[in-house]
Design a protein around this motif. Structure first.
Motif, mmCIF file in Angstrom:
data_model
loop_
_atom_site.group_PDB
_atom_site.id
_atom_site.type_symbol
_atom_site.label_atom_id
_atom_site.label_comp_id
_atom_site.label_asym_id
_atom_site.label_seq_id
_atom_site.Cartn_x
_atom_site.Cartn_y
_atom_site.Cartn_z
ATOM 1 N N MET A 1 -6.496 10.831 -34.312
ATOM 2 C CA MET A 1 -5.504 11.479 -35.133
ATOM 3 C C MET A 1 -5.434 12.966 -34.724
ATOM 4 S SD MET A 1 -4.427 9.129 -37.168
ATOM 5 C CE MET A 1 -3.914 9.427 -38.803
ATOM 6 N N VAL A 2 -4.232 13.426 -34.555
ATOM 7 C CA VAL A 2 -4.016 14.834 -34.202
ATOM 8 C C VAL A 2 -3.034 15.436 -35.189
ATOM 9 C CG1 VAL A 2 -4.511 14.563 -31.745
ATOM 10 C CG2 VAL A 2 -2.201 14.210 -32.555
ATOM 11 N N ARG A 3 -3.097 16.754 -35.340
ATOM 12 C CA ARG A 3 -2.155 17.433 -36.224
ATOM 13 C C ARG A 3 -0.744 17.308 -35.672
ATOM 14 N NH1 ARG A 3 -4.338 23.154 -38.546
ATOM 15 N NH2 ARG A 3 -6.060 22.309 -39.748
ATOM 16 N N ALA A 4 0.188 17.075 -36.596
ATOM 17 C CA ALA A 4 1.576 16.894 -36.168
ATOM 18 C C ALA A 4 2.502 17.730 -37.033
ATOM 19 C CB ALA A 4 1.946 15.423 -36.238
ATOM 20 N N GLY A 5 2.126 18.954 -37.325
ATOM 21 C CA GLY A 5 2.992 19.823 -38.094
ATOM 22 C C GLY A 5 2.742 19.742 -39.588
ATOM 23 N N LEU A 6 3.757 20.124 -40.361
ATOM 24 C CA LEU A 6 3.643 20.171 -41.816
ATOM 25 C C LEU A 6 4.642 19.227 -42.459
ATOM 26 C CD1 LEU A 6 3.333 24.022 -42.156
ATOM 27 C CD2 LEU A 6 1.524 22.378 -42.474
ATOM 28 N N SER A 7 4.319 18.838 -43.686
ATOM 29 C CA SER A 7 5.168 17.926 -44.434
ATOM 30 C C SER A 7 5.215 18.381 -45.880
ATOM 31 C CB SER A 7 4.595 16.512 -44.337
ATOM 32 O OG SER A 7 5.281 15.644 -45.193
ATOM 33 N N ARG A 8 6.241 17.973 -46.606
ATOM 34 C CA ARG A 8 6.332 18.306 -48.032
ATOM 35 C C ARG A 8 5.573 17.311 -48.889
ATOM 36 N NH1 ARG A 8 12.543 20.355 -48.705
ATOM 37 N NH2 ARG A 8 12.220 22.288 -47.579
ATOM 38 N N ASP A 9 5.165 16.194 -48.313
ATOM 39 C CA ASP A 9 4.410 15.180 -49.037
ATOM 40 C C ASP A 9 3.038 15.039 -48.396
ATOM 41 O OD1 ASP A 9 6.646 14.557 -50.618
ATOM 42 O OD2 ASP A 9 7.449 13.318 -49.002
ATOM 43 N N GLY A 10 2.039 14.790 -49.236
ATOM 44 C CA GLY A 10 0.706 14.583 -48.698
ATOM 45 C C GLY A 10 -0.334 14.534 -49.794
ATOM 46 N N VAL A 11 -1.579 14.409 -49.364
ATOM 47 C CA VAL A 11 -2.691 14.370 -50.307
ATOM 48 C C VAL A 11 -3.228 15.787 -50.494
ATOM 49 C CG1 VAL A 11 -3.306 11.981 -49.779
ATOM 50 C CG2 VAL A 11 -4.297 13.813 -48.449
ATOM 51 N N PRO A 12 -3.803 16.080 -51.653
ATOM 52 C CA PRO A 12 -4.278 17.435 -51.923
ATOM 53 C C PRO A 12 -5.314 17.957 -50.926
ATOM 54 C CG PRO A 12 -4.159 16.198 -53.954
ATOM 55 C CD PRO A 12 -3.876 15.232 -52.848
ATOM 56 N N SER A 13 -6.083 17.070 -50.324
ATOM 57 C CA SER A 13 -7.094 17.543 -49.375
ATOM 58 C C SER A 13 -6.474 18.075 -48.084
ATOM 59 C CB SER A 13 -8.074 16.418 -49.044
ATOM 60 O OG SER A 13 -7.398 15.360 -48.398
ATOM 61 N N ARG A 14 -5.225 17.752 -47.795
ATOM 62 C CA ARG A 14 -4.560 18.202 -46.573
ATOM 63 C C ARG A 14 -3.605 19.366 -46.818
ATOM 64 N NH1 ARG A 14 -7.005 17.223 -42.605
ATOM 65 N NH2 ARG A 14 -5.161 17.758 -41.468
ATOM 66 N N ILE A 15 -3.695 20.047 -47.974
ATOM 67 C CA ILE A 15 -2.753 21.110 -48.309
ATOM 68 C C ILE A 15 -2.946 22.318 -47.394
ATOM 69 C CG2 ILE A 15 -4.181 22.236 -50.055
ATOM 70 C CD1 ILE A 15 -1.540 22.511 -51.698
ATOM 71 N N SER A 16 -1.846 22.939 -47.023
ATOM 72 C CA SER A 16 -1.859 24.176 -46.250
ATOM 73 C C SER A 16 -1.608 25.315 -47.241
ATOM 74 C CB SER A 16 -0.772 24.138 -45.180
ATOM 75 O OG SER A 16 -0.670 25.398 -44.562
ATOM 76 N N THR A 84 5.983 22.756 -57.210
ATOM 77 C CA THR A 84 5.666 21.616 -56.347
ATOM 78 C C THR A 84 6.568 21.588 -55.116
ATOM 79 O OG1 THR A 84 7.129 20.225 -57.666
ATOM 80 C CG2 THR A 84 4.792 20.186 -58.224
ATOM 81 N N TYR A 85 7.736 22.185 -55.229
ATOM 82 C CA TYR A 85 8.643 22.262 -54.086
ATOM 83 C C TYR A 85 8.055 23.135 -52.969
ATOM 84 C CZ TYR A 85 12.860 23.232 -51.419
ATOM 85 O OH TYR A 85 13.769 23.365 -50.412
ATOM 86 N N ASP A 86 7.185 24.091 -53.314
ATOM 87 C CA ASP A 86 6.624 25.020 -52.338
ATOM 88 C C ASP A 86 5.469 24.436 -51.542
ATOM 89 O OD1 ASP A 86 8.355 26.953 -53.391
ATOM 90 O OD2 ASP A 86 6.881 27.519 -54.909
ATOM 91 N N LEU A 87 4.860 23.372 -52.024
ATOM 92 C CA LEU A 87 3.643 22.854 -51.403
ATOM 93 C C LEU A 87 3.932 22.263 -50.027
ATOM 94 C CD1 LEU A 87 1.967 21.153 -54.469
ATOM 95 C CD2 LEU A 87 1.576 23.436 -53.562
ATOM 96 N N ARG A 88 3.059 22.595 -49.068
ATOM 97 C CA ARG A 88 3.138 22.063 -47.711
ATOM 98 C C ARG A 88 1.777 21.467 -47.360
ATOM 99 N NH1 ARG A 88 7.530 22.727 -48.984
ATOM 100 N NH2 ARG A 88 9.187 23.847 -47.969
#
Length: 155
Positions: A1-16, A84-88
């Motif tokens: 698995m490699v990083r592939a950018g940012l998303s608006r959806d995800g799990v809290p442990s992967r928050i930027s 929640t709209y701001d989370l990446r």
């Protein structure tokens, strides 16, 4: 698995956190700008009204401007710090791993009408096909199966 950018959806442990805060800051600036502009205009109008002579002042206009200023200040305070709209979230994608071992099976149709020479010619074509694959099959094995003559293998 490699990083592939940012998303608006995800799990809290992967928050930027840094990107989420940057998005929240930009949203607050964008949402507050027109309200602050209207607030500045209302304050300027109130100051202009209060600078007038006491005879020319309009007390209802002053009360309206103070109510407008209070309403605009509440709207500015009502803009949330983060939404929640701001989370990446960091996004992961699966990257295929190349295989460094493979097997190539060469099956030849040997009919009764085929003589020895065409059969040997076809056996020579299979290693040529293997050489086309090149470095992908460094440790590959090639086996030839022709029922009347048995099977032979080469490395």
């Amino acid at each position: 698995m490699v990083r592939a950018g940012l998303s608006r959806d995800g799990v809290p442990s992967r928050i930027s956190i840094t990107r989420s805060m940057r998005e929240a800051y930009a949203r607050r600036i964008a949402m507050r700008a027109p309200i602050k502009r209207a607030l500045r205009e209302a304050i300027d109008a109130l100051e202009a009204e209060e600078r007038k002579d006491t005879v020319l002042r309009n007390p209802t206009r002053i009360a309206e401007l103070k109510a407008e200023i209070e309403r605009l200040e509440k709207r500015i305070a009502g803009v949330p710090f983060i939404d929640t709209y701001d989370l990446r979230y960091h996004q992961l994608s699966a990257q295929p791993q190349p295989s460094n071992q493979a097997v190539m099976f060469c099956v030849m149709d040997v009919s009764g009408s085929m003589t020895q020479k065409p059969q040997r010619h076809r056996q020579a074509v299979f290693p040529a096909a293997l050489s086309v694959l090149g470095e992908a099959l460094r440790e590959g094995r090639v086996g030839f199966c022709a029922p009347p003559y048995g099977c032979s293998g080469s490395q």
